[in-house]
Structure formats: C-alpha cells, structure tokens
Motif scaffolding. Sequence first.
Motif, PDB file in Angstrom:
ATOM      1  N   MET A 199       0.841  -1.193   0.000  1.00 41.32           N
ATOM      2  CA  MET A 199       0.000   0.000   0.000  1.00 41.32           C
ATOM      3  C   MET A 199       0.885   1.254   0.000  1.00 41.32           C
ATOM      4  O   MET A 199       1.810   1.364   0.795  1.00 41.32           O
ATOM      5  CB  MET A 199      -0.916   0.013   1.229  1.00 41.32           C
ATOM      6  N   GLU A 200       0.599   2.191  -0.895  1.00 41.43           N
ATOM      7  CA  GLU A 200       1.387   3.404  -1.005  1.00 41.43           C
ATOM      8  C   GLU A 200       1.121   4.330   0.187  1.00 41.43           C
ATOM      9  O   GLU A 200       0.063   4.290   0.810  1.00 41.43           O
ATOM     10  CB  GLU A 200       1.056   4.132  -2.305  1.00 41.43           C
ATOM     11  N   TYR A 201       2.137   5.178   0.449  1.00 42.54           N
ATOM     12  CA  TYR A 201       2.035   6.094   1.592  1.00 42.54           C
ATOM     13  C   TYR A 201       0.841   7.032   1.452  1.00 42.54           C
ATOM     14  O   TYR A 201       0.150   7.316   2.429  1.00 42.54           O
ATOM     15  CB  TYR A 201       3.325   6.902   1.707  1.00 42.54           C
ATOM     16  N   SER A 202       0.573   7.496   0.225  1.00 46.92           N
ATOM     17  CA  SER A 202      -0.546   8.419  -0.001  1.00 46.92           C
ATOM     18  C   SER A 202      -1.887   7.780   0.353  1.00 46.92           C
ATOM     19  O   SER A 202      -2.819   8.468   0.773  1.00 46.92           O
ATOM     20  CB  SER A 202      -0.563   8.889  -1.458  1.00 46.92           C
ATOM     21  N   GLN A 203      -1.985   6.458   0.213  1.00 49.82           N
ATOM     22  CA  GLN A 203      -3.218   5.767   0.577  1.00 49.82           C
ATOM     23  C   GLN A 203      -3.352   5.635   2.085  1.00 49.82           C
ATOM     24  O   GLN A 203      -4.451   5.745   2.632  1.00 49.82           O
ATOM     25  CB  GLN A 203      -3.247   4.384  -0.087  1.00 49.82           C
ATOM     26  N   ILE A 204      -2.223   5.396   2.748  1.00 46.28           N
ATOM     27  CA  ILE A 204      -2.243   5.308   4.210  1.00 46.28           C
ATOM     28  C   ILE A 204      -2.647   6.638   4.823  1.00 46.28           C
ATOM     29  O   ILE A 204      -3.426   6.698   5.781  1.00 46.28           O
ATOM     30  CB  ILE A 204      -0.859   4.872   4.737  1.00 46.28           C
ATOM     31  N   VAL A 205      -2.142   7.724   4.259  1.00 48.76           N
ATOM     32  CA  VAL A 205      -2.382   9.069   4.788  1.00 48.76           C
ATOM     33  C   VAL A 205      -3.852   9.473   4.691  1.00 48.76           C
ATOM     34  O   VAL A 205      -4.303  10.351   5.423  1.00 48.76           O
ATOM     35  CB  VAL A 205      -1.477  10.093   4.047  1.00 48.76           C
ATOM     36  N   GLN A 206      -4.600   8.828   3.810  1.00 46.85           N
ATOM     37  CA  GLN A 206      -6.004   9.195   3.620  1.00 46.85           C
ATOM     38  C   GLN A 206      -6.796   9.179   4.926  1.00 46.85           C
ATOM     39  O   GLN A 206      -7.755   9.945   5.098  1.00 46.85           O
ATOM     40  CB  GLN A 206      -6.667   8.237   2.616  1.00 46.85           C
ATOM     41  N   GLN A 207      -6.422   8.308   5.849  1.00 46.44           N
ATOM     42  CA  GLN A 207      -7.163   8.185   7.099  1.00 46.44           C
ATOM     43  C   GLN A 207      -6.599   9.067   8.215  1.00 46.44           C
ATOM     44  O   GLN A 207      -7.208   9.162   9.276  1.00 46.44           O
ATOM     45  CB  GLN A 207      -7.170   6.727   7.548  1.00 46.44           C
ATOM     46  N   PHE A 208      -5.486   9.714   7.978  1.00 43.56           N
ATOM     47  CA  PHE A 208      -4.873  10.543   9.013  1.00 43.56           C
ATOM     48  C   PHE A 208      -5.746  11.725   9.454  1.00 43.56           C
ATOM     49  O   PHE A 208      -5.752  12.073  10.631  1.00 43.56           O
ATOM     50  CB  PHE A 208      -3.500  11.029   8.551  1.00 43.56           C
ATOM     51  N   PRO A 209      -6.472  12.399   8.528  1.00 46.35           N
ATOM     52  CA  PRO A 209      -7.348  13.487   8.991  1.00 46.35           C
ATOM     53  C   PRO A 209      -8.386  13.025  10.005  1.00 46.35           C
ATOM     54  O   PRO A 209      -8.710  13.757  10.954  1.00 46.35           O
ATOM     55  CB  PRO A 209      -8.021  13.971   7.698  1.00 46.35           C
ATOM     56  N   ILE A 210      -8.912  11.819   9.813  1.00 50.22           N
ATOM     57  CA  ILE A 210      -9.901  11.293  10.762  1.00 50.22           C
ATOM     58  C   ILE A 210      -9.255  11.069  12.120  1.00 50.22           C
ATOM     59  O   ILE A 210      -9.781  11.485  13.161  1.00 50.22           O
ATOM     60  CB  ILE A 210     -10.493   9.963  10.243  1.00 50.22           C
ATOM     61  N   TRP A 211      -8.086  10.412  12.125  1.00 48.62           N
ATOM     62  CA  TRP A 211      -7.430  10.113  13.385  1.00 48.62           C
ATOM     63  C   TRP A 211      -6.940  11.375  14.090  1.00 48.62           C
ATOM     64  O   TRP A 211      -6.996  11.465  15.322  1.00 48.62           O
ATOM     65  CB  TRP A 211      -6.270   9.148  13.153  1.00 48.62           C
TER      66      TRP A 211
END
Length: 502
Positions: free
Chosen positions: A1-13
Amino acid sequence: MEYSQIVQQFPIWATIFPMIMTAAVFFAGRRSSKTRNILTVITTTVTFLLVLAMYPVIMAGEIIYYPIAELIPPFGLSFRVDVLGFGLALLSSFVWMLVSIYSLAYMDGKEYQNRYFSALILTLSGCIGIFLSGDLFSLFIFYELMSLVSYILIVHSETSEALKAGFKYLIVTIAGGLFLFFGIIITFEIGGSISLHEGGIITEVTNLSFLAYISFIIGFGMKAGMVPLHVWLPDAHPVAPSPASALLSGIMIKTGAYGLLRMVFHVFDYNIIVEANWHWILAVLSVITILLGSAVAIVQQDLKRRLAYSSVGQMGYILLGISIMTETAMIGDIFHIFSHAFMKSTLFLAAGVIISKTGKKKIDELKGIGYKMPLTMISFTIAALAMIGIPPLNGFLSKWALSLGALDANQPYYVVLLLLSSLMNAVYYLPIVNTAFFGKVDEEPKPDTGEQVKIGKFEAPLTMIMPVMVLGLSCLVLGLLPINLPYELSQEAARMLFENSF
C-alpha cells in the motif's frame, strides 16, 4: 500500500484521537495527576505528528479527501485536506502541544484540573476538525464543538467575572452558530451542495445569495472578534487561565478567519463577490476593527485586557487581507494568521508567567519585572516588537505582503492604515517593555545587608518557560531563516485559492 493511501485516514485520526483521549485524560486524573499530565502531552504530541505526517502528500500538490457515511441525509461527515487546511491544522496542533506542556506547571495546585485538561483536549479535537472538514455541515459540527467546550475554559475559575464573561460568550456563540447554520441552509437551497471539494457553489448575485453572504460574515465574524461582534473577547481573556487565553487568541479566533476564507473562495464564486462589490462590506468592517481594537487597547491598564483588544485589532489585518482580493495580499493574510498565532500565544503565555509568579496584572505594577524574569520578558519583547511590525520579525513580513497586495489592487490608502496601526501598536506595547526593563525596581537594596534583587528570581519552571521561549524565538527565526515553512505554506495556499477561483 502506497504512503498516499495510508495518509487518507490521518485526517480522521487527527480529529478523533483527541476526542477519544478526552475520557482517558479525565478518568486518569481521578486516580493520578501525573498520569493525566502525561496523557495530555502524549495526546497533543501524537495529534501534531498525525497532522505533520500529511506534509509530503500535501506539498506534492495532492488533496486528501475522505467521506464518511451520511448522518442526516443528504448531509454527512467528510474530511478534505488541502494546503490551507493542513497549514492551519499543523499550526494549531503545534501551539496546542506547547500550551499543554505549559499548563502542567501553570495548573499545578489549582482547582478543577481534570475538567481543565479534558476541555483542553476536546477543544483541540473541534479545532482540528474545523480545518480538516470537507463540507460545511462537518465544519459546522466541529465549529460548535470547539465553541461550546471552550466555554468551560473561560469559566474555569468560577468567579462572578468569569461566569459573566462566559455567559456573554455563550450568547454570542449561540447567535453566531444560528447565523452560520442559516447561511449553510441557504447555500444548499441555492446550489444543492455544501461540499468544499470544489469551489463556487453560489454563482449568481441574488437577494438570497446576499443574505447567505451576510449570514456567513456574522457567523464567522463573531468568532474572529470582528467589530461590532467582538464584545465577548475582551471579557473572556482576563478571566480565563492564561494558557486558555493563548489558545483563544492564538488559534481559536483564527477559525473564524478560516471560515471566511472558505466562504469567499469555496462557497461563493470569488468573481461574483468582486463584481457585486460585496467585498467592500468586509473591507469597511476590517478598517473599523483595526482602528477600534488598537485605540481601545491603548487605554487598558490590565495586561491581559490590553492583549485582548490587541487581538481584535490584529484580526482586522486578516479581514483586510481577505477584502483586498489579490494573491499577494492573500499571502500576507494567511501568513499573518501564522504570525499572530506565534506572537499572541507568546504574549499571553508570558503574561501567565508574570501573573502566576508575582500576582501582578496591571501594567504600571510591572516595574523592573524584566530583571526578575528576563527570559519571560525577552520573549515578550520579541513578540511585542513583531506585533508592531519591526523588521526582520515575522509581523513585518505579513504587513509587508499585505501592503504590496494593497498596492497591487491600487489601494494605497490601506498602506497608510497599516502604518497608522503599527504606530498605535507601538503606543500600547512599548510602554510595557519600557516599564519592565527601565522602570524603577520596587524592591530597594536592604541598607543592613546590601542585598540586591536577584536576576531571574521569579522565573517559572522550565515547562512554562520553554514554550514561551520557543514561541517567542519563532517570531524572530521565521523572519530570518531563508527556509520559512509558514510563508511557503501561505504562498501555496494563496495560489491554490486563486487558481480555484478563476
């Protein structure tokens, strides 16, 4: 999984994590204050790191968008992070982290500590949620959360003055929320959408769209301390704990300015505001806010009350930058949001050190205080000079960009206004510095022993001094270093706003 995909959930957390930790902080505090303090600092630090982790993706020009299931069809929660929202979320989480460290020693021995630290963390959740919201409904939810919970911080001491200030704040907040909600309803009625994912929901000049424009100005202007909607601010700051005042002035009133930016460039088609000359409404209000806030600050003798009225005047700069409607002015506008956060947080935290260690609140009582707490007052002085706009401090850079933006718009009279305002800033800040370093020290040498006042004898613990110094030095460093992240973020955010508007 690419870093940009992982980051997608960071705003929620980044938004939900402080909310979850609020309960942990509260219940931990009932057993151990040490555990509660550690959890508080961990929460703000992790939140900062979660926001910071989005930096590579955002600076690569990408926008993070993450919708969540509808709550009240067709409305739901969604998160959208562009360079503007990211920059302000990063700023907020960084200042919050420092303030949480400062609060450890400041609140030591005081009452209602569990309530204070829980409210501090929950308010962070609301503030981050505002900057990372992907639609007006989500923004409204987090806006109300931040506004209502910050009431707890204002009335913390439970004195009659605090309760009166809190009541006034609550009334203004509720009224502002109603106007904001009214503006959102009109926006949905006109454009059939309240998403911030694409700009220009309202694209026509009508009576209804004008009503939405006014509703947004009132709703966001109340939080931004815009005259005449500023009435809560001068009463709230003197009674709130100093770290809460630093956040109220340094960060939370910026949510109002952020809302106005989103309103001008995402809710409305920027062009129709200019064509209809609606931006002059904001321009007139900004001029009044600058002059009145600065003028009233001059006559205040209470230190925190003077700082509060200064915040009113400084927010006028940000409103002015929005109304000028040029990209250069917008750079100065957004950078002044960053600069003011550093400057005013420094000033209020330094004031908190002075009040907590000496009990002195009046400016004429601060004679010689610069020798008793030199680190505190040097930081205060740097921030005060930055507020005046002395080069090369960060306050000068933002005013310089605002002035260039005004000249680009063929509005040189705004340059005169900024110069006059800087002079007024000097009138109410320089006497504080002069009194602190050149006023006659209250304690004279004892004739029998010749004992002198010890340099630094009233300095606060390191956990209080360190945040003050970091923020104070930032006002200098951001004006000197060739690599200036806040200024780069301001440039990129201004470019993005205008590119999406044409």
